[in-house]
Motif scaffolding. Structure first.
Motif, PDB file in Angstrom:
ATOM      1  N   UNK A   1       0.822  -1.213   0.000  1.00 47.45           N
ATOM      2  CA  UNK A   1       0.000   0.000   0.000  1.00 47.45           C
ATOM      3  C   UNK A   1       0.855   1.262   0.000  1.00 47.45           C
ATOM      4  N   UNK A   2       1.970   1.212   0.708  1.00 47.35           N
ATOM      5  CA  UNK A   2       2.896   2.356   0.746  1.00 47.35           C
ATOM      6  C   UNK A   2       3.488   2.584  -0.633  1.00 47.35           C
ATOM      7  N   UNK A   3       3.950   1.489  -1.248  1.00 46.54           N
ATOM      8  CA  UNK A   3       4.604   1.571  -2.545  1.00 46.54           C
ATOM      9  C   UNK A   3       3.667   2.146  -3.611  1.00 46.54           C
ATOM     10  N   UNK A   4       2.411   1.740  -3.585  1.00 48.15           N
ATOM     11  CA  UNK A   4       1.454   2.191  -4.591  1.00 48.15           C
ATOM     12  C   UNK A   4       0.650   3.413  -4.147  1.00 48.15           C
ATOM     13  N   UNK A   5       0.941   3.909  -2.949  1.00 48.87           N
ATOM     14  CA  UNK A   5       0.277   5.104  -2.417  1.00 48.87           C
ATOM     15  C   UNK A   5      -1.249   4.969  -2.424  1.00 48.87           C
ATOM     16  N   UNK A   6      -1.737   3.808  -1.962  1.00 46.03           N
ATOM     17  CA  UNK A   6      -3.179   3.594  -1.880  1.00 46.03           C
ATOM     18  C   UNK A   6      -3.783   4.486  -0.807  1.00 46.03           C
ATOM     19  N   UNK A   7      -4.969   4.990  -1.100  1.00 48.15           N
ATOM     20  CA  UNK A   7      -5.734   5.780  -0.136  1.00 48.15           C
ATOM     21  C   UNK A   7      -7.139   5.199  -0.039  1.00 48.15           C
ATOM     22  N   UNK A   8      -7.801   5.460   1.077  1.00 46.06           N
ATOM     23  CA  UNK A   8      -9.173   4.980   1.217  1.00 46.06           C
ATOM     24  C   UNK A   8     -10.058   5.693   0.204  1.00 46.06           C
ATOM     25  N   UNK A   9     -11.110   5.029  -0.218  1.00 49.60           N
ATOM     26  CA  UNK A   9     -12.007   5.617  -1.225  1.00 49.60           C
ATOM     27  C   UNK A   9     -13.130   6.397  -0.559  1.00 49.60           C
ATOM     28  N   UNK A  10     -12.833   6.974   0.593  1.00 46.70           N
ATOM     29  CA  UNK A  10     -13.835   7.723   1.350  1.00 46.70           C
ATOM     30  C   UNK A  10     -13.488   9.210   1.325  1.00 46.70           C
ATOM     31  N   UNK A  11     -14.283   9.973   1.999  1.00 47.77           N
ATOM     32  CA  UNK A  11     -14.114  11.422   1.974  1.00 47.77           C
ATOM     33  C   UNK A  11     -12.779  11.891   2.570  1.00 47.77           C
ATOM     34  N   UNK A  12     -12.254  11.151   3.540  1.00 49.56           N
ATOM     35  CA  UNK A  12     -11.007  11.571   4.190  1.00 49.56           C
ATOM     36  C   UNK A  12      -9.754  11.178   3.418  1.00 49.56           C
ATOM     37  N   UNK A  13      -9.853  10.234   2.498  1.00 44.44           N
ATOM     38  CA  UNK A  13      -8.711   9.811   1.692  1.00 44.44           C
ATOM     39  C   UNK A  13      -7.493   9.464   2.564  1.00 44.44           C
ATOM     40  N   UNK A  14      -7.716   8.630   3.572  1.00 42.94           N
ATOM     41  CA  UNK A  14      -6.660   8.229   4.505  1.00 42.94           C
ATOM     42  C   UNK A  14      -5.718   7.259   3.800  1.00 42.94           C
ATOM     43  N   UNK A  15      -4.397   7.456   3.945  1.00 45.84           N
ATOM     44  CA  UNK A  15      -3.469   6.476   3.360  1.00 45.84           C
ATOM     45  C   UNK A  15      -3.714   5.089   3.954  1.00 45.84           C
ATOM     46  N   UNK A  16      -3.816   4.095   3.094  1.00 45.20           N
ATOM     47  CA  UNK A  16      -4.127   2.738   3.542  1.00 45.20           C
ATOM     48  C   UNK A  16      -3.022   2.153   4.408  1.00 45.20           C
ATOM     49  N   UNK A  17      -1.769   2.543   4.144  1.00 41.19           N
ATOM     50  CA  UNK A  17      -0.672   2.002   4.954  1.00 41.19           C
ATOM     51  C   UNK A  17      -0.825   2.415   6.407  1.00 41.19           C
ATOM     52  N   UNK A  18      -1.397   3.572   6.653  1.00 39.56           N
ATOM     53  CA  UNK A  18      -1.606   4.036   8.018  1.00 39.56           C
ATOM     54  C   UNK A  18      -2.645   3.163   8.728  1.00 39.56           C
ATOM     55  N   UNK A  19      -3.726   2.872   8.034  1.00 39.81           N
ATOM     56  CA  UNK A  19      -4.772   2.018   8.611  1.00 39.81           C
ATOM     57  C   UNK A  19      -4.278   0.590   8.777  1.00 39.81           C
ATOM     58  N   UNK A  20      -3.605   0.070   7.762  1.00 42.71           N
ATOM     59  CA  UNK A  20      -3.100  -1.296   7.815  1.00 42.71           C
ATOM     60  C   UNK A  20      -1.949  -1.435   8.803  1.00 42.71           C
ATOM     61  N   UNK A  21      -1.292  -0.331   9.106  1.00 43.94           N
ATOM     62  CA  UNK A  21      -0.211  -0.345  10.089  1.00 43.94           C
ATOM     63  C   UNK A  21      -0.689  -0.793  11.464  1.00 43.94           C
ATOM     64  N   UNK A  22      -1.971  -0.580  11.753  1.00 43.42           N
ATOM     65  CA  UNK A  22      -2.527  -1.055  13.026  1.00 43.42           C
ATOM     66  C   UNK A  22      -2.452  -2.572  13.121  1.00 43.42           C
ATOM     67  N   UNK A  23      -2.586  -3.246  11.978  1.00 44.66           N
ATOM     68  CA  UNK A  23      -2.463  -4.701  11.959  1.00 44.66           C
ATOM     69  C   UNK A  23      -1.042  -5.123  12.321  1.00 44.66           C
ATOM     70  N   UNK A  24      -0.067  -4.398  11.800  1.00 44.10           N
ATOM     71  CA  UNK A  24       1.336  -4.720  12.087  1.00 44.10           C
ATOM     72  C   UNK A  24       1.646  -4.494  13.562  1.00 44.10           C
ATOM     73  N   UNK A  25       1.238  -3.338  14.083  1.00 48.35           N
ATOM     74  CA  UNK A  25       1.495  -3.034  15.493  1.00 48.35           C
ATOM     75  C   UNK A  25       0.814  -4.068  16.388  1.00 48.35           C
TER      76      UNK A  25
END
Length: 179
Positions: free
Chosen positions: A122-146
Motif C-alpha cells: 500500500x505504501x509503494x502504490x500510495x493507496x488511499x481509502x475511497x472515502x471522503x477523508x482519503x486516509x493512506x491505507x498504509x496508516x490504517x493497515x499499520x494497526x495490523x502490524x502493530x
C-alpha cells in the motif's frame, strides 16, 4: 506454582511493559471512539451531522481491536478451551501449553508478516481509502502490524513464563471460568 514474591526476569518485565503500553493505547483509542460517537450523536440531534465521524469511528474500532490484542493475550483474555488439558498431569500440561503457545506464536508471526507485506504494498502504490477523508491505507493497515507485533511479544512472554514456571503459570493465569 508461580511464586508471586519472585520477581520476573528482565526480559519478561520488558515484554509485560510493552503489553501494558499496548493496553493503555487501546484504552485511549476506546475513549477517542466514545468521544467521536458522542460528538456525532449530539450534532445529529442538533440536525448538523458530520461527514467524517462514521469513518473515523470504524478506523478507531479497528485500531482498538488490533492494538489491544497483545494486552488481551497478556491477561489470558483470549478464548481458550482447557477441559482436556486440565485433566492431564502437570508435565503433560506443560507440553500442551508449549505446543499451543508455539502454534499461537507461529500464527502471530505469520499474521504480522502478512500485514507488513500488505502495508509495504500500500505504501509503494500510495493507496488511499475511497472515502471522503482519503486516509493512506498504509496508516490504517499499520494497526495490523502493530497489533501483530504486540501479540507476538505477549505470546513470547507466555511461552517464557511456561518454561520458567511450568503449567502452574497457565493454571493461575486464567481470566475466569464460564459455566
Amino acid at each position: 506454582m508461580v511464586d508471586p514474591e519472585r520477581p520476573p526476569s528482565p526480559v519478561v518485565r520488558v515484554l509485560e511493559r510493552l503489553g501494558d503500553w499496548g493496553g493503555h493505547l487501546a484504552t485511549l483509542i476506546t475513549w477517542l471512539l466514545a468521544f467521536t460517537v458522542t460528538y456525532d450523536v449530539i450534532l445529529r440531534g442538533l440536525g448538523i451531522p458530520t461527514l467524517w465521524a462514521a469513518e473515523v469511528s470504524i478506523y478507531l474500532m479497528i485500531a482498538m481491536a488490533f492494538i489491544g490484542i497483545g494486552a488481551t493475550q497478556g491477561v489470558d483474555g483470549h478464548f481458550r478451551v482447557t477441559f482436556l488439558r486440565d485433566l492431564c498431569p502437570p508435565r503433560v500440561r506443560v507440553v500442551l501449553d508449549v505446543f499451543a503457545l508455539t502454534l499461537s506464536f507461529a500464527f502471530a508471526i505469520g499474521f504480522t508478516y502478512g500485514a507488513w507485506t500488505l502495508v509495504s504494498f500500500s505504501w509503494m502504490l500510495n493507496f488511499k481509502s475511497s472515502t471522503i477523508l482519503q486516509v493512506p491505507m498504509w496508516l490504517l493497515q499499520g494497526m495490523l502490524v502493530v497489533g501483530g507485533v504486540l501479540l507476538c511479544l505477549a505470546t513470547l512472554r507466555d511461552l517464557l513464563m511456561v518454561f520458567m514456571h511450568g503449567s502452574a503459570f497457565r493454571d493461575t493465569a486464567g481470566s475466569g471460568e464460564v459455566i
